[in-house]
Design a protein around this motif. Structure first.
Motif, PDB file in Angstrom:
ATOM      1  N   VAL A  70      10.042  12.593  -7.345  1.00 34.78           N
ATOM      2  CA  VAL A  70       9.863  12.208  -5.936  1.00 34.78           C
ATOM      3  C   VAL A  70       9.563  10.721  -5.901  1.00 34.78           C
ATOM      4  O   VAL A  70       8.714  10.238  -6.652  1.00 34.78           O
ATOM      5  N   LYS A  71      10.258  10.001  -5.042  1.00 36.04           N
ATOM      6  CA  LYS A  71      10.108   8.544  -5.009  1.00 36.04           C
ATOM      7  C   LYS A  71       8.749   8.111  -4.481  1.00 36.04           C
ATOM      8  O   LYS A  71       8.111   8.850  -3.704  1.00 36.04           O
TER       9      LYS A  71
ATOM     10  N   VAL B  18       0.864  -1.179   0.000  1.00 34.42           N
ATOM     11  CA  VAL B  18       0.000   0.000   0.000  1.00 34.42           C
ATOM     12  C   VAL B  18       0.899   1.228   0.000  1.00 34.42           C
ATOM     13  O   VAL B  18       1.839   1.307   0.801  1.00 34.42           O
ATOM     14  N   GLY B  19       0.643   2.148  -0.905  1.00 28.79           N
ATOM     15  CA  GLY B  19       1.484   3.340  -0.929  1.00 28.79           C
ATOM     16  C   GLY B  19       1.015   4.306  -1.992  1.00 28.79           C
ATOM     17  O   GLY B  19      -0.144   4.248  -2.416  1.00 28.79           O
ATOM     18  N   VAL B  20       1.887   5.207  -2.436  1.00 28.63           N
ATOM     19  CA  VAL B  20       1.511   6.159  -3.474  1.00 28.63           C
ATOM     20  C   VAL B  20       2.684   6.347  -4.436  1.00 28.63           C
ATOM     21  O   VAL B  20       3.820   6.546  -4.023  1.00 28.63           O
ATOM     22  N   ASN B  21       2.360   6.240  -5.723  1.00 26.99           N
ATOM     23  CA  ASN B  21       3.343   6.425  -6.781  1.00 26.99           C
ATOM     24  C   ASN B  21       3.280   7.877  -7.231  1.00 26.99           C
ATOM     25  O   ASN B  21       2.208   8.371  -7.596  1.00 26.99           O
ATOM     26  N   ARG B  22       4.407   8.595  -7.193  1.00 23.57           N
ATOM     27  CA  ARG B  22       4.390  10.024  -7.543  1.00 23.57           C
ATOM     28  C   ARG B  22       4.842  10.268  -8.990  1.00 23.57           C
ATOM     29  O   ARG B  22       5.313  11.347  -9.340  1.00 23.57           O
TER      30      ARG B  22
END
Ligand code: NAD
Length: 291
Positions: A276-277, A267-271
């Motif tokens: 930005v990583k 679970v996370g966010v791709n920028r």
């Protein structure tokens, strides 16, 4: 309220047959208009055993023939007094093969049964309902084949696209008379038309078709019964897809486009390409292949 009358084309088999049963349950008198007398006889016998009696009858009809269809409608009115609902469920698979090889007469046959018939039904049911002055409801059978190329046969799918747009055109034209026109757009439903059993569909369930249950005629008949009923009295020109989520899932390119399978279960966010990583919040304990 007086008993209402429904005419169901293709009512001898599959989804038409299931619709007949639903409408009888809802208190309609029903006339089945179908080409196949043998299957219609079986349907009538079964419906009689279920207590339908004189409330259901059969008129042998080729829906692609204007005199036939007009006569079936006249018969319904003569027998029951009114025509309040028309369900255009009759259908065939029609022409198949590459576009480079399909015979023009097979293309025409497909369009005659699937699209010309719906126009003829709309024309004559519209006239009768308008003259009655009490509104009405019409439901046409489209198909998810109308919505994308990779679903069904070419002439079939194009004719069904015509049915779905004709639904909107007729809804617009008939609205001042309170005659509602809607369509259902079924997915893969186990009927004699596709000749697949629930077991055949197992590999598609939960994958190509997100809902893990096989489509059966009653899934669609229930929606038709809703669309012709009081609770849908403000719905017209609508095409309701009944496909267990096949078209919602779409081409299922998630693993390929913008969704690295290596990240499955995180679970996370791709920028994106901002420099930005990506941030990963946590790893889930999920089975391989989950969404
Ligand atoms: N089964 C599916 O997966 C599926 C999916 C999308 C759309 N549809 C559509 O749903 C509708 C119902 O199909 P089904 O799967 O229940 O099929 P089905 O074969 O079980 O029933 C279709 C009925 O239409 C009748 N019919 C065919 N040509 C006719 C004609 N010229 N005049 C009068 N009757 C005629 C047949 O005799 C049959 O009784 C069709 O319009 C079909 O194209 C089916």
């Amino acid at each position: 309220m007086a008993v209402q009358t429904a005419l169901v084309t293709g009512g001898a088999s599959g989804m038409g047959r299931a619709t007949v049963a639903r409408l009888l349950d809802r208190g309609f008198d029903v006339v089945i208009a179908d080409l196949n007398e043998e299957v219609a006889d079986t349907a009538l016998t079964e419906l009689a055993q279920d207590g339908a009696g004189e409330r259901v009858s059969f008129v042998r009809t080729d829906v692609s023939s204007e005199p036939d269809f007009e006569a079936a409608i006249a018969r319904a009115v003569e027998r029951h007094g009114t025509l309040d609902v028309l369900v255009n469920a009759a259908g065939v698979g029609g022409a198949f093969g590459p576009l480079t090889d399909i015979e023009v007469e097979d293309w025409d046959y497909t369009f005659d049964v699937l699209l010309r018939s719906v126009f003829i039904g709309l024309k004559h049911a519209g006239r009768v309902m308008r003259a009655q002055g009490t509104g009405g409801a019409i439901v046409n059978f489209g198909s998810i084949g109308a919505q994308a190329a990779g679903v069904g046969l070419q002439p079939y799918s194009v004719a069904k696209a015509g049915v779905e747009h004709l639904t909107r055109m007729a809804a617009y034209e008939y609205a001042p008379d309170n005659i509602r026109v809607n369509a259902v757009s079924p997915g893969i439903i186990t009927t004699p038309l596709i000749g697949l059993t629930e077991a055949d569909l197992q590999p598609l369930l939960g994958t190509v078709q997100p809902l893990p249950v096989a489509g059966v005629p009653d899934h669609v008949a229930g929606v038709v019964a809703f669309l012709v009923g009081e609770d849908a009295r403000f719905i017209t020109g609508e095409v309701v897809t009944v496909d267990g989520g096949i078209m919602a899932a779409g081409p299922q390119l998630r693993d390929l486009v913008n969704n690295n399978p290596a990240l499955r279960g995180y679970v996370g966010v791709n920028r994106g390409s901002t420099g930005v990583k990506a941030t990963i919040h946590k790893k889930l304990d999920v089975a391989e292949g989950s969404r």
